[in-house]
Structure formats: structure tokens, C-alpha cells
Design an enzyme around this catalytic site. Structure first.
Site, PDB file in Angstrom:
ATOM      1  N   ASP A  97       0.810  -1.218   0.000  1.00 17.79           N
ATOM      2  CA  ASP A  97       0.000   0.000   0.000  1.00 17.79           C
ATOM      3  C   ASP A  97       0.843   1.268   0.000  1.00 17.79           C
ATOM      4  OD1 ASP A  97       1.050  -0.131   2.538  1.00 17.79           O
ATOM      5  OD2 ASP A  97      -0.835  -0.739   3.478  1.00 17.79           O
ATOM      6  N   GLU A 119      -0.966  -8.859  -1.467  1.00 17.77           N
ATOM      7  CA  GLU A 119      -1.367  -8.311  -0.160  1.00 17.77           C
ATOM      8  C   GLU A 119      -2.545  -7.346  -0.333  1.00 17.77           C
ATOM      9  OE1 GLU A 119       1.668  -7.480   3.215  1.00 17.77           O
ATOM     10  OE2 GLU A 119       0.753  -5.526   2.827  1.00 17.77           O
ATOM     11  N   GLU A 133      -1.778   5.149   3.535  1.00 21.14           N
ATOM     12  CA  GLU A 133      -1.840   3.781   3.014  1.00 21.14           C
ATOM     13  C   GLU A 133      -3.259   3.235   2.860  1.00 21.14           C
ATOM     14  OE1 GLU A 133       0.187   4.818   5.428  1.00 21.14           O
ATOM     15  OE2 GLU A 133       2.236   4.399   4.752  1.00 21.14           O
ATOM     16  N   HIS A 210       7.859   4.559  12.212  1.00 18.18           N
ATOM     17  CA  HIS A 210       8.123   5.432  11.065  1.00 18.18           C
ATOM     18  C   HIS A 210       6.885   6.051  10.428  1.00 18.18           C
ATOM     19  CE1 HIS A 210       6.522   2.786   7.898  1.00 18.18           C
ATOM     20  NE2 HIS A 210       6.928   1.794   8.653  1.00 18.18           N
ATOM     21  N   ARG A 212       3.746   8.034   8.934  1.00 16.24           N
ATOM     22  CA  ARG A 212       3.487   9.463   8.758  1.00 16.24           C
ATOM     23  C   ARG A 212       2.450  10.005   9.744  1.00 16.24           C
ATOM     24  NH1 ARG A 212       5.105  12.000   3.405  1.00 16.24           N
ATOM     25  NH2 ARG A 212       6.438  10.392   2.587  1.00 16.24           N
ATOM     26  N   HIS A 244      14.565   4.684  11.230  1.00 15.00           N
ATOM     27  CA  HIS A 244      14.199   4.923   9.824  1.00 15.00           C
ATOM     28  C   HIS A 244      14.874   6.213   9.341  1.00 15.00           C
ATOM     29  CE1 HIS A 244      11.654   5.730   6.345  1.00 15.00           C
ATOM     30  NE2 HIS A 244      11.070   4.538   6.477  1.00 15.00           N
TER      31      HIS A 244
END
Ligand code: UD1
Ligand code: UDP
Length: 373
Positions: A97, A119, A133, A210, A212, A244
């Protein structure tokens, strides 16, 4: 022959796509394989290409420092559109995604080239969790001709959105194929960041974060919780955090956690070393999707640093607990696992619902069936 154009751009896509590429290669008389990387990630992608022996046919090399979603979308859409026009594959294959996968699937749809989505069907039903996502995967599934769902629940989600059942194949998750492959390899930690970790002397808490939607206060809260845990259990616990490379993550994590003796902030690890570290850890705190899927196979309990997860199967199996981003709850749940051995045993013995390591075989079998009608 069936021509497949596989497109990916980030670390988790490389890990989860590698076993599929390997399977496709097993049928050289049936599949023509082209691999295009967008390099949405650069340093975090290249070592994975080496590890899985993938030599891309093209590299869009799009990554910019602190890149915007617009940059990724527009660049992939434009550049990949040209490549699809030239290659005219029978299927464009994407995974997961990310914005690479979303823009690639849209570019393919615009060229009327069929899309196959590995997926498919993960949902939280909250468009901001995870961001962006949830919307990315809805777009990908909406334009896909083949949806490879990793569980019956993911298949159900797709049916609920009106996606025809003839398009859906339940396969398991290819991350387990990759994990089983890599977990068996011998590794030498000499000269790596793992050399300095007291793996056998202290309980290692492995941390990654990590997302957003966590930038700002939620990530600050996560780091404060980690600091509290490290100070409270300073003699028996070592926190290891491969940070990250996103500058938004680096800045917050380093400003709160740097300089604490039993907190090791290290660079992202290549997959074989990360898997080794998971195996040696006592417990994992993460907001990663892939790690939620992998950890139960290694018998490691996971506390998810998010408000919701699109992976309810591992919560149901008892391997994963969603703890959110509030420091009190993170500290409390971590303390429970450190101190309550019954709870720890229960979580670490859960069965992984994400497959048997044969997901990529099922995916390729289905692609073969498409050819033979
Ligand atoms: C991306 C995906 C996310 C996935 C994650 C896996 C999107 C919108 N997000 O998020 O779904 O879970 O990858 O890690 O598709 N950077 C480097 N070197 C690298 C990688 C990143 O320096 O190898 C830095 C760059 O400054 C870059 C920034 O991190 O601009 C953000 O990278 P990006 O791919 O946009 O976002 P991720 O948070 O990695
Ligand atoms: N991983 C890795 N090195 C690291 C951190 C993670 O190889 O330093 C692997 C991890 O085992 C998992 C994948 O990267 O397979 C998860 O990637 P990430 O958390 O970036 O993305 P997500 O799964 O959240 O999309």
C-alpha cells in the site's frame, strides 16, 4: 508467454516481492519477467536487491530528501506510464500500500494493462490510519484484476467493497516466504552494529516506528515512553532502535533518546541482520506492518504503537497487542511483558496466521491458471 512487469520502490515491498520474483523465475518458458524499481527508498532498498539477487531492468531513482506524497505520485505516474506504453506487459504486479504501488497501479489502469495486487484487502476502515496507506490500498484494489489476499478476512474486506470473488485468491503473506528463507541463513555479526548489542546479557527490546500519521506528538510520546522504560529497567534491559532514515523520524528520535546508556540508536539494518536481531529480542515495539506479520513466526510478542491495525488476525491469535501512542499505556504493557511471565509465554506461543511460506507459489499458480483459462 505471460509478460509480467513487477514494480516496487521501498524496503517492505522488496522483501515481500522477492519470493514472488523468485517463483516467476522458476518458469522461464512461461513468464517474461521485467522488474522496475521506483527507488522511492534508496539506501533502504539497494541492499535488499543484492540479498535477493534482483537486478532491475529499470530504475526510476525518484527519492528526494523529505519527499512529498505529491512528488512520489506524480513522478511514478509519469515515468512509469512511459515504460508501460513501451513494455505492454500482460500484468503489472504491485505489492502492499505504498504510494509507489498506488501510482504504479493507476499508471497501469490508465494504459489499460491488467493489475495484480499482492497483499490485497487490508483495511482499518479509517482513511487517516494509516495515512496515506488506507486510501492507497483501496485505489490499488479498485483497479486490480487479480487480488492476492493474505487471509480470509482480507478476502472478506474485498468482497464487502464489491470486488468480484473471481478476482480474489487467498494465498498467505509472502513475507513469511522471505522470512523463512532468510532466517535459515548463517550470518556473521562481526563488524556490524549488532556486535555492540549485549544480545545474550540483557533483555533486548527492539523498537521501530516510522508512520506518517505519528509525526509530531504521537512519535514524541512513543519516544518518551521508550525513555521511561529504559530508565526504569536500566540494569536488565537494552533498547535497540534501528531508526528509519526519514528526517522527520530521525530528528524526534535523536532529540529524545540520544545519550541514554541502554538505548542504542542504530541505522536501519539489512534484512538478514534485522531478522537475527528479532530472533534475539525479548519483545518488539513497532508501528510496522511487516514486523507484526513476521514476529509471531519467531515467537516474539509485539506491542503495536498505533491506534488501530489492519492485521486483526495476529491480535486474535494473541501474538500482538495494540497499545496506541500514549506513554502510560506503552510503559504499562511493556512492564507487564517484562514482569508477567505467564502473559509473555501466552503471547510468544501464538500461531502465526499469515501462512506457511508458500504464498508466492500460490500467487504464481494463479497467474499460470489465468494463462490456461
Ligand atoms: C514509505 C511508505 C510506507 C511504508 C514505508 C516503509 C508511502 C507514502 N509510504 O514510507 O507505506 O510503510 O515506506 O518503510 O509510500 N529516506 C532516505 N533513504 C531511504 C528511504 C527514505 O533517506 O532509503 C528518507 C528520505 O528523506 C525520504 C524520506 O525518508 O524522502 C521518506 O521516505 P518515503 O518513502 O516518502 O516515506 P516512508 O516513511 O519511508
Ligand atoms: N526491516 C529491516 N531492517 C530494519 C527494519 C525493518 O529489514 O532496520 C524489515 C522488517 O523485518 C520487515 C520490513 O522491513 O520485513 C518492514 O518494513 P517497514 O517497517 O519499513 O514497513 P511496513 O511493513 O510498515 O510497511
Amino acid at each position: 508467454m505471460i509478460k509480467i512487469l513487477t514494480v516496487f520502490g521501498t524496503r517492505p515491498e522488496a522483501i515481500k516481492m522477492a519470493p514472488v520474483i523468485k517463483q516467476l523465475r522458476a518458469y522461464p518458458d512461461t513468464f517474461v519477467n521485467r522488474v522496475c524499481i521506483t527507488a522511492q527508498h534508496r539506501q533502504m532498498l539497494d541492499p535488499f536487491l543484492n540479498l535477493f539477487d534482483i537486478k532491475p531492468d529499470c530504475d526510476l531513482d525518484i527519492m528526494q530528501e523529505d519527499q512529498s506524497l505529491e512528488h512520489i505520485t506524480v513522478t511514478v505516474l509519469r515515468q512509469l506510464g512511459e515504460i508501460i506504453k513501451k513494455e505492454r506487459p500482460d500484468y503489472l504486479l504491485v505489492q502492499g500500500d505504498t504510494t509507489t504501488s498506488m501510482a504504479a497501479s493507476l499508471a497501469s489502469f490508465y494504459q489499460k494493462v491488467k493489475v495484480a495486487h499482492v497483499e490485497a484487502g487490508l483495511r482499518t476502515w479509517n482513511v487517516l490510519q494509516p495515512y496515506p496507506e488506507e486510501i492507497n490500498r483501496k485505489i490499488i484494489d479498485a483497479v486490480s484484476n487479480l487480488c492476492f489476499a493474505h487471509t480470509p478476512q482480507a478476502r472478506q474486506n474485498l468482497l464487502q467493497e464489491g470486488i468480484g470473488e473471481e478476482k480474489i485468491e487467498v494465498t498467505g503473506n509472502t513475507v513469511i516466504d522471505a522470512l523463512l528463507d532468510v532466517a535459515e541463513r548463517n550470518i556473521d555479526v562481526k563488524g556490524t552494529a549488532l556486535e555492540n548489542i549485549p544480545l545474550n546479557k540483557k533483555k533486548v527490546i527492539l523498537v521501530t516506528a516510522h508512520r506518517r500519521e505519528s509525526f509530531g506528538e504521537p512519535l514524541t510520546n512513543i519516544c518518551r515512553a521508550i525513555k521511561e522504560i529504559a530508565l526504569k529497567y536500566s540494569s536488565g534491559v537494552c533498547v535497540v532502535y534501528p531508526v528509519h532514515l526519514n528526517p522527520n523520524v530521525q530528528k524526534t528520535v535523536h532529540s529524545i533518546l540520544k545519550g541514554i546508556e541502554n538505548v542504542l540508536l542504530i541505522n536501519p539494518l539489512d534484512y538478514e541482520y534485522f531478522v537475527h536481531l528479532m530472533k534475539k529480542s525479548f519483545l518488539i515495539l513497532t508501528d510496522s506492518g511487516g514486523i507484526q506479520e513476521e514476529a509471531p513466526s519467531l515467537g516474539k510478542p509485539v506491542l503495536v504503537l498505533r491506534k488501530v491495525t489492519e492485521r486483526p488476525e495476529v491480535v486474535g491469535a494473541g501474538a500482538v497487542e495494540v497499545v496506541g501512542t500514549q506513554p502510560e499505556k506503552i510503559v504499562e504493557s511493556t512492564a507487564q511483558l517484562l514482569e508477567d511471565s505467564e502473559k509473555y509465554q501466552r503471547m510468544s506461543k501464538a500461531i502465526n496466521p499469515y501462512g506457511d511460506g508458500k504464498a508466492s507459489q500460490r500467487i504464481v499458480k494463479r497467474l499460470l491458471r489465468e494463462k490456461h483459462g
